[in-house]
Design an enzyme around this catalytic site. Sequence first.
Site, PDB file in Angstrom:
ATOM      1  N   HIS A   2       4.674  23.018  28.189  1.00  0.00           N
ATOM      2  CA  HIS A   2       3.287  23.163  28.625  1.00  0.00           C
ATOM      3  C   HIS A   2       3.249  23.191  30.137  1.00  0.00           C
ATOM      4  O   HIS A   2       4.005  22.483  30.785  1.00  0.00           O
ATOM      5  CB  HIS A   2       2.437  21.998  28.092  1.00  0.00           C
ATOM      6  CG  HIS A   2       0.981  22.281  28.148  1.00  0.00           C
ATOM      7  ND1 HIS A   2       0.233  22.079  29.274  1.00  0.00           N
ATOM      8  CD2 HIS A   2       0.147  22.809  27.210  1.00  0.00           C
ATOM      9  CE1 HIS A   2      -1.011  22.464  29.025  1.00  0.00           C
ATOM     10  NE2 HIS A   2      -1.095  22.908  27.794  1.00  0.00           N
ATOM     11  N   ASP A  29       0.037  23.513  19.659  1.00  0.00           N
ATOM     12  CA  ASP A  29       0.202  24.593  18.693  1.00  0.00           C
ATOM     13  C   ASP A  29       1.390  24.411  17.774  1.00  0.00           C
ATOM     14  O   ASP A  29       1.567  25.174  16.833  1.00  0.00           O
ATOM     15  CB  ASP A  29       0.320  25.929  19.437  1.00  0.00           C
ATOM     16  CG  ASP A  29      -1.030  26.368  19.949  1.00  0.00           C
ATOM     17  OD1 ASP A  29      -2.020  26.055  19.271  1.00  0.00           O
ATOM     18  OD2 ASP A  29      -1.094  26.989  21.019  1.00  0.00           O
TER      19      ASP A  29
END
Length: 427
Positions: A306, A363
């Site tokens: 991320h 996700d």
Amino acid sequence: MSKQASIHYNGSTFDLPIIDGSEGECAIDIKSLRSTTQLITLDPGFKNTGSCESSITFLDGEKGVLRYRGYPIEELAEKANFLEVAYLLIFGELPTQEQHDVFLTDIKEESYIDEDLKKILESFPKSAHPMGVLSSLTSALTAFNPASVDVDSNEQMYNAIVRIMAKLPILVSWVFLKRMGLPLKYGDYSLGYVENIARMMFRKPNKEYVPNPIIDDALTKLLILHADHEQNCSTSTVRIVGSSHAGLFASVSAGISALWGPLHGGANQAVVEMLEAIKQDGGDTKKYLDKAKDKSDPFRLMGFGHRVYKNFDPRAKIIKKTADEVLGDLGVVDPVLDIAKSLEQEALNDSYFVDRKLYPNVDFYSGIIYRAMGIPTEMFTVMFALGRLPGWIAQWREMRTRKEPIGRPRQIYVGHNKRSFVPMDKR
Ligand code: ACO
């Protein structure tokens, strides 16, 4: 004396003010940089650039903290409904029961779409990616609702917000139903916001619809976890498109396109496709970890890493637990969940991922839950868009009401210097 940073350049010293955020974050205010020094900053990917001051969402990537308007994501996911969270993000405070009910009633009043829009939907091939269709239809809504919004009018702003909150779930369900070859219908407006979305999507034309509280709860949680994430790629897109004073539907449509990419919201689809591919290939997770580490191989471990979280993604923690609960409650056995768990364990013990602070993101597990609910893979990012809608609206509203200037970055030109035109027969 207020804090400042100094730049020494070309024999001179320039002082720049430091802006303090409410959670101790600091930024150098460079608004006067170019006019005083002739310099600009260069930051591809905006890794070090704050594009705005915002009071909506706080996240601390090092500590794994995410809060909407000050409320921890863990508490909201546990205790709130999605419409409460949407109201909180957009208007700044949790709604009273009365405010919540009025918001829901107003949304229900606007929950219809010009039937001509169906003609546009019908002209898409059934195989078209639902994100492309959703983005197009959202943009097309502008044509059916052409009045521009006076952002100084609370009433007009409120009506625009209600309109998009009402119409996007219908578009999402229609995109889904079209893909499944099912009739395009409206919902049951005696239900709550999320319960109605579940009904619009999962009702079969030949059966009485029986709500499933497990699905309604899981959907609520997923939508809340996706509702905002400060200045990510799609949100920045919404703000920058809106900064040209393009309308809310047009700005959200651009956000949907930005979200589509596999490095952003499209990762939830890419994760399940990756896990399926590993399963088809015999379940050898180590082989895929090695591919992800090999710099000559373009393969990346989807759902890992991320831009901001360098410890863990707090949403991923909640989602992992939810995935276990939902699959257990629905009685779904999915070998892909076992592959995901092994992959996660192996990556968390591998120095490549540990050294680069690569952890599962939101996700990594969300697609597995959507799959257990019977939602096709290509619809996962559409569900993400539905969740992100309140965040986009809140950010668009904040940008417009603060009268932010048009977003227009500069560049450092590294191309040819001036040269003369050469006619085609001389090239
Ligand atoms: N698999 C393997 N290596 C990775 C991964 C990954 N998923 N992610 C990052 N790396 C490596 C990079 O190769 C790089 O290695 P290097 O330092 O040896 O060159 C290092 O980690 C840093 O990566 P960057 O790409 O510079 O990090 P950035 O902040 O630009 O990218 C991103 C973040 C796009 C999320 C990236 O981690 C990625 O591609 N992940 C996979 C896609 C994904 O899951 N996206 C969803 C994000 S969450 C969301 O949008 C809702």
